[in-house]
Design an enzyme around this catalytic site. Structure first.
Site, mmCIF file in Angstrom:
data_model
loop_
_atom_site.group_PDB
_atom_site.id
_atom_site.type_symbol
_atom_site.label_atom_id
_atom_site.label_comp_id
_atom_site.label_asym_id
_atom_site.label_seq_id
_atom_site.Cartn_x
_atom_site.Cartn_y
_atom_site.Cartn_z
ATOM 1 N N LYS A 49 0.824 -1.190 0.000
ATOM 2 C CA LYS A 49 0.000 0.000 0.000
ATOM 3 C C LYS A 49 0.866 1.250 0.000
ATOM 4 O O LYS A 49 0.418 2.342 -0.318
ATOM 5 C CB LYS A 49 -0.879 0.014 1.269
ATOM 6 C CG LYS A 49 -1.694 -1.242 1.456
ATOM 7 C CD LYS A 49 -2.268 -1.272 2.903
ATOM 8 C CE LYS A 49 -2.868 -2.631 3.177
ATOM 9 N NZ LYS A 49 -3.093 -2.862 4.587
ATOM 10 N N GLY A 50 2.109 1.080 0.398
ATOM 11 C CA GLY A 50 2.980 2.225 0.665
ATOM 12 C C GLY A 50 3.200 3.169 -0.500
ATOM 13 O O GLY A 50 3.354 4.369 -0.318
ATOM 14 N N ASP A 106 7.654 2.319 -2.767
ATOM 15 C CA ASP A 106 7.936 3.288 -1.706
ATOM 16 C C ASP A 106 9.402 3.212 -1.283
ATOM 17 O O ASP A 106 10.089 4.226 -1.211
ATOM 18 C CB ASP A 106 6.991 3.076 -0.507
ATOM 19 C CG ASP A 106 6.938 1.637 -0.007
ATOM 20 O OD1 ASP A 106 7.642 0.760 -0.560
ATOM 21 O OD2 ASP A 106 6.180 1.373 0.950
ATOM 22 N N ASP A 109 14.646 -2.050 0.341
ATOM 23 C CA ASP A 109 15.416 -2.357 1.541
ATOM 24 C C ASP A 109 16.370 -3.509 1.192
ATOM 25 O O ASP A 109 17.415 -3.279 0.604
ATOM 26 C CB ASP A 109 14.399 -2.697 2.631
ATOM 27 C CG ASP A 109 14.990 -2.860 4.001
ATOM 28 O OD1 ASP A 109 15.949 -2.150 4.312
ATOM 29 O OD2 ASP A 109 14.495 -3.692 4.777
HETATM 30 P P1 IMP Z 1 12.586 -5.491 0.831
HETATM 31 O O1 IMP Z 1 12.009 -6.722 0.229
HETATM 32 O O2 IMP Z 1 13.451 -5.832 2.019
HETATM 33 O O3 IMP Z 1 13.320 -4.611 -0.148
HETATM 34 O O4 IMP Z 1 11.392 -4.696 1.481
HETATM 35 C C1 IMP Z 1 10.597 -3.833 0.779
HETATM 36 C C2 IMP Z 1 9.347 -3.498 1.543
HETATM 37 O O5 IMP Z 1 9.589 -3.541 2.954
HETATM 38 C C3 IMP Z 1 8.899 -2.090 1.265
HETATM 39 O O6 IMP Z 1 8.005 -2.036 0.187
HETATM 40 C C4 IMP Z 1 8.255 -1.694 2.577
HETATM 41 O O7 IMP Z 1 6.914 -2.107 2.614
HETATM 42 C C5 IMP Z 1 9.008 -2.456 3.624
HETATM 43 N N1 IMP Z 1 10.072 -1.639 4.265
HETATM 44 C C6 IMP Z 1 11.407 -1.763 4.126
HETATM 45 N N2 IMP Z 1 12.073 -0.847 4.848
HETATM 46 C C7 IMP Z 1 11.118 -0.102 5.450
HETATM 47 C C8 IMP Z 1 11.169 1.040 6.331
HETATM 48 O O8 IMP Z 1 12.227 1.582 6.710
HETATM 49 N N3 IMP Z 1 9.968 1.524 6.726
HETATM 50 C C9 IMP Z 1 8.780 1.000 6.338
HETATM 51 N N4 IMP Z 1 8.688 -0.054 5.518
HETATM 52 C C10 IMP Z 1 9.840 -0.605 5.080
HETATM 53 MG MG MG Z 2 5.535 -1.904 0.923
#
Ligand code: IMP
Ligand code: MG
Length: 188
Positions: A49-50, A106, A109
């Site tokens: 949703k972000g 959004d 990470d």
């Molecule tokens: P990844 O798969 O680790 O790259 O995570 C991506 C998703 O994790 C993003 O779309 C966010 O929903 C969530 N996420 C990662 N880091 C943060 C943060 O610092 N704050 C809030 N949501 C995060």
């Molecule tokens: Mg997200």
């Protein structure tokens, strides 16, 4: 006592990116996209949703015709760490074959969510497939993902606001703020 004023700001320890800075950078991204996609058929794919908040502002700075669609994928529960388990909760409404697809995220990470998404969408034969992310945390990357458009590189902190949540809260902050360690610790 917190220096922040409203109830929703409780648990936020500092402002990382001010509202004005967000809007200025998003206007720049919109202008860049308008040049790059001139004369093309652009489909923005928002990741729920972000990304909704970012996408809504970004597309109003895009001056070429574009359409939107959304996907929902799960990677996080209430925890602040990616599980690496990614599941499609809601797929696109339309086919993307032959379309110029821009995935709007959004934050990137670990990159695990996006990496999965790119493989899935890439297999559907779009004409092009690029990513536009508001935020990226390069230090946290576990898997390489090509991101063409980036709003801001941020340090390894857990951030909330402007669409980003912690346990579904804080999305309605107008800025991007850092979640206080105590707040994050309570729920992980
Ligand atoms: P990844 O798969 O680790 O790259 O995570 C991506 C998703 O994790 C993003 O779309 C966010 O929903 C969530 N996420 C990662 N880091 C943060 C943060 O610092 N704050 C809030 N949501 C995060
Ligand atoms: Mg997200």
């Amino acid at each position: 006592m917190s220096a922040f004023q409203t109830e929703v700001e409780q648990g936020v320890s500092e402002v990382l990116i001010e509202e004005d800075a967000l809007h200025d950078r998003i206007a720049e991204l919109g202008a860049e996209l308008s040049v790059d996609y001139a004369g093309q058929d652009l489909l923005l794919v928002g990741v729920l949703k972000g990304a909704v908040f970012f996408m809504a502002d970004l597309m109003r700075h895009i001056t070429v015709p574009c359409e939107v669609d959304f996907m929902a994928i799960s990677s996080y529960g209430a925890s602040t760490d990616s599980s690496g388990v990614v599941r499609i909760l809601k797929d696109l409404d339309e086919t993307i074959e032959g379309r110029n697809v821009l995935v709007v995220e959004d934050i990137i990470d670990s990159g695990l969510t996006l990496s999965y998404l790119m493989r899935t969408l890439g297999a559907r034969n779009p004409a092009s497939l690029e990513v536009c992310a508001l935020l990226t945390k390069p230090e946290r990357r576990e898997i390489e993902v090509p991101v063409r458009y980036i709003g801001f590189e941020i340090p390894n902190r857990f951030v909330v606001g402007y669409g980003l949540d912690f346990a579904e809260r804080y999305r309605n902050l107008r800025y991007v703020g850092v979640l206080a360690d105590e707040t994050a610790g309570l729920h992980t």
